[in-house]
Write a protein that holds these residues in place. Structure first.
Motif, PDB file in Angstrom:
ATOM      1  N   ASP A 275       0.800  -1.165   0.161  1.00 34.04           N
ATOM      2  CA  ASP A 275      -0.008   0.162  -0.159  1.00 34.04           C
ATOM      3  C   ASP A 275       0.877   1.239   0.070  1.00 34.04           C
ATOM      4  O   ASP A 275       1.575   1.493   1.059  1.00 34.04           O
ATOM      5  N   PRO A 276       0.802   1.883  -0.992  1.00 31.80           N
ATOM      6  CA  PRO A 276       1.868   3.249  -1.171  1.00 31.80           C
ATOM      7  C   PRO A 276       1.393   4.197  -0.064  1.00 31.80           C
ATOM      8  O   PRO A 276       2.145   5.050   0.016  1.00 31.80           O
ATOM      9  N   GLU A 277      -0.068   4.079   0.553  1.00 34.81           N
ATOM     10  CA  GLU A 277      -0.370   5.056   1.298  1.00 34.81           C
ATOM     11  C   GLU A 277       0.433   5.114   2.966  1.00 34.81           C
ATOM     12  O   GLU A 277       0.701   5.900   3.540  1.00 34.81           O
TER      13      GLU A 277
ATOM     14  N   LYS B  45       9.355   1.214   3.565  1.00 33.29           N
ATOM     15  CA  LYS B  45       8.572   2.076   4.740  1.00 33.29           C
ATOM     16  C   LYS B  45       9.438   2.165   6.027  1.00 33.29           C
ATOM     17  O   LYS B  45      10.434   1.649   6.082  1.00 33.29           O
TER      18      LYS B  45
END
Ligand SMILES: NC(=O)c1ccc[n+]([C@@H]2O[C@H](COP(=O)([O-])OP(=O)(O)OC[C@H]3O[C@@H](n4cnc5c(N)ncnc54)[C@H](O)[C@@H]3O)[C@@H](O)[C@H]2O)c1
Length: 387
Positions: free
Chosen positions: A64-66, A91
């Motif tokens: 998830d790039p969020e 991350k």
């Protein structure tokens, strides 16, 4: 200030505290979802925790790039696996202690973080608490002079009477040294600086343990009583006992001996010591030295220790409550301010090397010299998170 989005891997016993605490800083961090081993169980748990989104797998979370920061609350034996995977996915990482189950894995994590330009921070963050920050301030002000020695004692009979899923504490990466040692060593390093060399002896009281809350007997794969000696780069010599083999004790959790006095973490409570944010701090100054009073007056043995007020505020809600996760809040602020976070991975790696050094020194009957070092984390300013 741009808030950062955090996703949790692992939603077990300790996750409530993190979620409750992180929700108090909505302008700095936002929890966007979680994942753990068993999807159905995780969905149920997420409802209890008030987390809206459950990823179908850890891989989905990492994709998830969020997600800016992975909060790793899994058990120690898989800390390295997920810390490395999170870094590979780009991350930042905040992980429960220890940084990894072994120093070699810990080094891989920190090397990868450096290569990727990402930050890794690690529990414990209890040294942000009022007692350890007060000790820090007073030590730096020279209240007990130069610290020459000390003693730390983490003595209990394991967590099987209170923890519902305790088997991992008797496997590599667990045990009293790697489980509780990080609190004691992180506190000591934050007060005294890095360690130079260690030696130790160890043993275990039983080869198996009955875990009443799991109604299960497990093999004990690690030593459950470790006593060691550490020489700090400052010259201070501190003895340490980490034990899951002791039914009770009245020894203080920590004593530090200075040229001008002594600090004592008073409580013998099993839930006390540097693993809590608050607690009492006692001081004996050299001028109140009991045996120095000649002729010895009546009641010389009853001269009380001074109780040092530990009232440094450090967030909006209090200074001594269970604030686990405050290290992650500091990490996010540090990323944005371009400074080193206080609960940084270099310190956690050094702490892991010290703890593994104690375990290895005992097993191999030798001294172990540290190959890593670290800076003392910055003291907290009185207005931390109050600006
Ligand atoms: N429980 C406490 O009081 C406490 C206090 C301080 C720190 N810690 C630390 O927090 C960490 C977690 O402890 P806990 O007590 O919450 O453990 P726990 O066993 O209650 O929870 C562990 C969580 O990790 C998940 N998990 C385990 N293995 C996994 C895997 N292979 N893949 C994906 N998910 C996996 C489980 O599904 C669960 O959600 C440990 O490092 C522990 O040392 C615990």
């Amino acid at each position: 200030m741009k808030k950062m989005k955090v996703a949790l891997i692992g939603v077990g016993d300790i996750s409530n505290k993190y979620v409750d605490n992180l929700k108090q800083y909505p302008k700095i961090v936002e929890i966007v979802g979680c994942a753990a081993r068993d999807y159905e169980k995780t969905v149920k748990r997420a409802q209890e925790l008030g987390i809206d989104h459950v990823y179908e797998s850890v891989d989905a979370l990492l994709a998830d790039p969020e997600v800016d920061v992975v909060l790793n609350l899994t058990v120690p034996e898989v800390h390295a696996k997920y810390n490395l995977a999170a870094l590979r996915a780009g991350k930042h990482v905040y992980t429960e202690k220890p940084l990894a189950a072994t120093f070699a894995e810990g080094k891989q994590i920190m090397d990868l973080a450096a290569e990727k330009g990402l930050t890794v921070c690690c529990a414990p963050d209890t040294f942000f608490g009022s007692r350890l920050q007060t000790m820090r301030e007073q030590i730096d002000a020279g209240i007990i002079g130069r610290i020459t020695g000390g003693e730390v004692s983490m003595l209990c009979h394991g967590w099987e009477f209170v923890h519902p899923n305790v088997a991992f504490y008797y496997r590599p990466g667990g045990g009293p040294t790697l489980d509780m040692g990080p609190y004691y060593l992180t506190a000591l390093v934050s007060l005294l600086g890095p360690v130079e060399a260690v030696t130790a002896m160890s043993g275990r009281s039983t080869e198996t343990r009955y875990l009443p809350l799991m109604d299960k007997t497990v093999p004990v794969e690690i030593d459950t009583h470790v006593t060691g000696v550490m020489r700090f780069a400052s010259g201070a010599i501190v003895t340490a006992t980490f034990s899951f083999d002791v039914w009770d004790s009245i020894r203080p959790r920590m004593e530090l001996y200075g040229t001008d006095g002594v600090f004592i973490m008073a409580e013998p409570d099993s839930n006390g010591g540097p693993n809590i944010f608050g607690g009492d701090l006692w001081l004996r100054r050299k001028q109140d030295f009991r045996w120095g009073k000649m002729p010895r007056p009546e009641g010389v043995n009853d001269i009380p220790f001074e109780t040092v007020p530990c009232d440094r505020p450090f967030n909006e809600t209090g200074h001594d409550r269970n604030s686990r996760g405050i290290g992650l809040v500091d990490q996010v602020l540090a990323i944005q301010e371009g400074r080193q976070a206080r609960a940084n991975g270099q310190m956690a790696l050094h702490v892991l090397e010290v703890l593994e050094g104690l375990v290895n020194a005992a097993q191999e009957e030798k001294w172990v010299r540290m190959t890593t070092t670290c800076d003392r984390p910055d003291a907290l300013p009185a207005d931390f998170l109050q600006k």
